[in-house]
Write a protein that holds these residues in place. Structure first.
Motif, PDB file in Angstrom:
ATOM      1  N   LEU A  32       0.842  -2.450   2.046  1.00 17.95           N
ATOM      2  CA  LEU A  32       1.239  -2.597   0.425  1.00 17.95           C
ATOM      3  C   LEU A  32       2.519  -3.163   0.304  1.00 17.95           C
ATOM      4  O   LEU A  32       3.839  -2.577   0.236  1.00 17.95           O
ATOM      5  CB  LEU A  32       1.287  -1.208  -0.199  1.00 17.95           C
ATOM      6  CG  LEU A  32      -0.148  -0.407  -0.031  1.00 17.95           C
ATOM      7  CD1 LEU A  32      -0.119   0.832  -0.396  1.00 17.95           C
ATOM      8  CD2 LEU A  32      -1.125  -1.357  -0.903  1.00 17.95           C
TER       9      LEU A  32
ATOM     10  N   ARG B  82       5.088   9.942  -3.549  1.00 14.00           N
ATOM     11  CA  ARG B  82       5.264   8.366  -2.874  1.00 14.00           C
ATOM     12  C   ARG B  82       6.620   8.093  -2.092  1.00 14.00           C
ATOM     13  O   ARG B  82       7.637   8.704  -2.557  1.00 14.00           O
ATOM     14  CB  ARG B  82       5.181   7.503  -3.956  1.00 14.00           C
ATOM     15  CG  ARG B  82       3.527   7.278  -4.515  1.00 14.00           C
ATOM     16  CD  ARG B  82       3.692   6.011  -5.356  1.00 14.00           C
ATOM     17  NE  ARG B  82       4.477   5.983  -6.661  1.00 14.00           N
ATOM     18  CZ  ARG B  82       4.707   4.729  -6.983  1.00 14.00           C
ATOM     19  NH1 ARG B  82       4.336   3.651  -6.751  1.00 14.00           N
ATOM     20  NH2 ARG B  82       5.697   4.838  -8.182  1.00 14.00           N
TER      21      ARG B  82
ATOM     22  N   ASP C 235       5.253   0.031  -0.152  1.00 13.33           N
ATOM     23  CA  ASP C 235       4.795   1.293  -0.351  1.00 13.33           C
ATOM     24  C   ASP C 235       4.518   1.686   1.128  1.00 13.33           C
ATOM     25  O   ASP C 235       3.575   1.206   1.712  1.00 13.33           O
ATOM     26  CB  ASP C 235       3.391   1.623  -1.062  1.00 13.33           C
ATOM     27  CG  ASP C 235       3.294   2.940  -1.392  1.00 13.33           C
ATOM     28  OD1 ASP C 235       3.399   3.670  -0.726  1.00 13.33           O
ATOM     29  OD2 ASP C 235       2.782   3.402  -2.661  1.00 13.33           O
TER      30      ASP C 235
ATOM     31  N   PRO D 200       2.371   0.772  -9.621  1.00 16.04           N
ATOM     32  CA  PRO D 200       2.286   0.766  -8.025  1.00 16.04           C
ATOM     33  C   PRO D 200       2.977  -0.287  -7.198  1.00 16.04           C
ATOM     34  O   PRO D 200       3.175  -1.439  -8.211  1.00 16.04           O
ATOM     35  CB  PRO D 200       0.703   0.737  -8.224  1.00 16.04           C
ATOM     36  CG  PRO D 200       0.212  -0.108  -9.454  1.00 16.04           C
ATOM     37  CD  PRO D 200       1.386   0.578 -10.566  1.00 16.04           C
TER      38      PRO D 200
ATOM     39  N   SER E 138       0.464   9.955  -4.068  1.00 18.61           N
ATOM     40  CA  SER E 138      -0.680   9.173  -3.524  1.00 18.61           C
ATOM     41  C   SER E 138      -1.848   9.937  -3.596  1.00 18.61           C
ATOM     42  O   SER E 138      -1.960  11.080  -4.474  1.00 18.61           O
ATOM     43  CB  SER E 138      -0.488   9.181  -1.851  1.00 18.61           C
ATOM     44  OG  SER E 138      -0.448  10.383  -1.370  1.00 18.61           O
TER      45      SER E 138
ATOM     46  N   ARG F  35       2.282  -3.612  -5.854  1.00 18.13           N
ATOM     47  CA  ARG F  35       0.768  -4.526  -5.933  1.00 18.13           C
ATOM     48  C   ARG F  35       0.896  -5.441  -4.747  1.00 18.13           C
ATOM     49  O   ARG F  35       1.558  -6.381  -5.217  1.00 18.13           O
ATOM     50  CB  ARG F  35       0.713  -4.951  -7.263  1.00 18.13           C
ATOM     51  CG  ARG F  35       0.401  -3.455  -8.391  1.00 18.13           C
ATOM     52  CD  ARG F  35       0.022  -4.195  -9.688  1.00 18.13           C
ATOM     53  NE  ARG F  35      -1.171  -5.179  -9.655  1.00 18.13           N
ATOM     54  CZ  ARG F  35      -1.559  -5.698 -10.718  1.00 18.13           C
ATOM     55  NH1 ARG F  35      -1.062  -5.586 -11.965  1.00 18.13           N
ATOM     56  NH2 ARG F  35      -2.537  -6.306 -10.601  1.00 18.13           N
ATOM     57  N   PRO F  36       0.283  -5.558  -3.759  1.00 15.99           N
ATOM     58  CA  PRO F  36       0.164  -6.719  -2.926  1.00 15.99           C
ATOM     59  C   PRO F  36      -0.367  -7.857  -3.535  1.00 15.99           C
ATOM     60  O   PRO F  36      -0.296  -8.995  -3.282  1.00 15.99           O
ATOM     61  CB  PRO F  36      -0.528  -6.245  -1.955  1.00 15.99           C
ATOM     62  CG  PRO F  36      -1.301  -5.150  -2.090  1.00 15.99           C
ATOM     63  CD  PRO F  36      -0.506  -4.367  -3.266  1.00 15.99           C
TER      64      PRO F  36
ATOM     65  N   THR G 272       2.918  -1.721   6.749  1.00 16.06           N
ATOM     66  CA  THR G 272       2.140  -1.440   5.675  1.00 16.06           C
ATOM     67  C   THR G 272       1.691  -2.529   4.856  1.00 16.06           C
ATOM     68  O   THR G 272       2.216  -3.709   5.132  1.00 16.06           O
ATOM     69  CB  THR G 272       3.014  -0.747   4.329  1.00 16.06           C
ATOM     70  OG1 THR G 272       2.216  -0.304   3.253  1.00 16.06           O
ATOM     71  CG2 THR G 272       4.441  -1.658   4.080  1.00 16.06           C
TER      72      THR G 272
ATOM     73  N   GLU H  63       4.808  -5.999  -1.905  1.00 10.84           N
ATOM     74  CA  GLU H  63       4.859  -6.772  -3.380  1.00 10.84           C
ATOM     75  C   GLU H  63       6.039  -7.532  -3.340  1.00 10.84           C
ATOM     76  O   GLU H  63       7.249  -7.018  -3.486  1.00 10.84           O
ATOM     77  CB  GLU H  63       4.914  -5.773  -4.586  1.00 10.84           C
ATOM     78  CG  GLU H  63       5.134  -6.637  -5.707  1.00 10.84           C
ATOM     79  CD  GLU H  63       5.049  -5.393  -7.003  1.00 10.84           C
ATOM     80  OE1 GLU H  63       5.611  -6.002  -7.989  1.00 10.84           O
ATOM     81  OE2 GLU H  63       4.397  -4.498  -6.826  1.00 10.84           O
TER      82      GLU H  63
END
Length: 318
Positions: A118, A25, A130, A255, A19, A257-258, A116, A120
């Motif tokens: 975050l 992470r 994440d 990563p 991070s 990714r939203p 969170t 995806e």
């Protein structure tokens, strides 16, 4: 299928990007258990404990999802319905209810959002989260995964499995380990041995044909893949060679990714009988084109490649 103008996924280059604060992470992959089939069994008590397939039962039907009772007979998603019925004589076919599945999926994502931002989503029934910096200040990702799975059960009466690791590739692999209704952790220390012992066909991103090609090249497990040089993998697998090189080492910096943008838009249909004339094909193709185009308009997407896939029956290939 229409390929939209998006860049390729980032090639992984380390075991799990830290991070911004330099912390390791923490990525969770949540995967609903036999989602469509489980929803149907939940809503219809007569289906519980029985082998069911969500999809069409006609000669050209396809299994969209199979219950765990059906999977014991070898029935799985994307399998032709006639094959599924041959494997399991007692198989019960259920018509899909996609609007119901979408509604439940939104319920589940609302639960994720309490932990969170975050998130995806990969499909209606799975997503990466994440939780390195989570909204509840929970130190351990395993506790977060356990809480989320419990919340899903309490609110939907459906079970979910989870994988926890420092990156997306490993968490995806981990979520398959204790299915159904379980979770599994792959720590950075565990990652090398775990990946090395895994059959390459189990790797996310390696399909049946690629597995067969790897087997012909003497690559059967993660350890064999790890032994292959970057040059060798590029020679035989093109750009995907870099991806295979890094995941064989448990390395993935992508990563969560939203805002992940869909890279292709597609629609298809299976017809009850062959379409033998140009006129029939043109008429049948029109609503499929409209479906794809209307989606692109709503999503403000523009494409660069159009692919038309035509599947012929075995007795009509002329």
């Amino acid at each position: 299928m229409l390929d939209t103008e998006q860049s390729r996924p980032q090639i992984p280059t380390s075991s799990g990007a830290p991070s911004k604060e330099g912390r390791q992470r923490k990525v969770i992959h949540v995967d609903m258990d036999a989602f469509y089939a489980s929803v149907e069994q939940r809503d219809n008590p007569d289906l519980r404990g029985k082998p069911i397939a969500v999809g069409g039962s006609r000669e050209r039907g396809v299994v969209a999802a199979a219950s765990y009772e059906a999977r014991r007979f070898g029935v799985h998603s994307a399998m032709p319905s006639v094959t599924a019925k041959r494997l399991c004589a007692d198989l019960v076919f259920v018509k899909p209810r996609f609007e119901v599945y979408k509604e439940i999926s939104l319920q589940i994502r609302a639960i994720f959002a309490e932990y969170t931002p975050l998130i995806e989503p990969l499909s209606l029934d799975e997503a990466y989260l994440d939780v390195t910096e989570n909204l509840r200040g929970i130190e351990y990702a395993t506790q977060i995964a356990k809480e989320i799975r419990a919340r899903i059960w309490d609110e939907t009466r459906l079970t979910a499995s989870a994988g926890i690791s420092p990156n997306k590739f490993l968490s995806k692999m981990a979520s398959d380990q204790n299915k159904p209704n379980g979770q599994f952790v792959i720590t950075p220390e565990m990652a090398p041995a775990f990946v090395e012992g895994l059959r390459v066909g189990k790797f996310h991103g390696i399909g049946k044909k690629t597995e067969e090609k790897m087997n012909r090249l003497g690559i059967f497990k993660g350890l064999d893949l790890k032994a292959a040089s970057m040059e060798f993998l590029h020679q035989h697998f093109g750009k995907a060679g870099s991806y295979y090189y890094w995941i064989s080492r448990g390395i993935d910096e992508r990563p969560v990714r939203p805002d992940r943008i869909r890279k292709s838009v597609g629609a298809e249909n299976t017809f009850e009988s062959d379409l033998s004339s140009y006129g029939e094909m043109k008429k049948a193709l029109a609503p499929i084109i409209d479906k794809v185009w209307n989606y692109c308009l709503r999503a403000d997407l523009r494409g660069r490649t159009v692919t038309l896939k035509v599947k012929f029956s075995s007795d009509n290939r002329n």
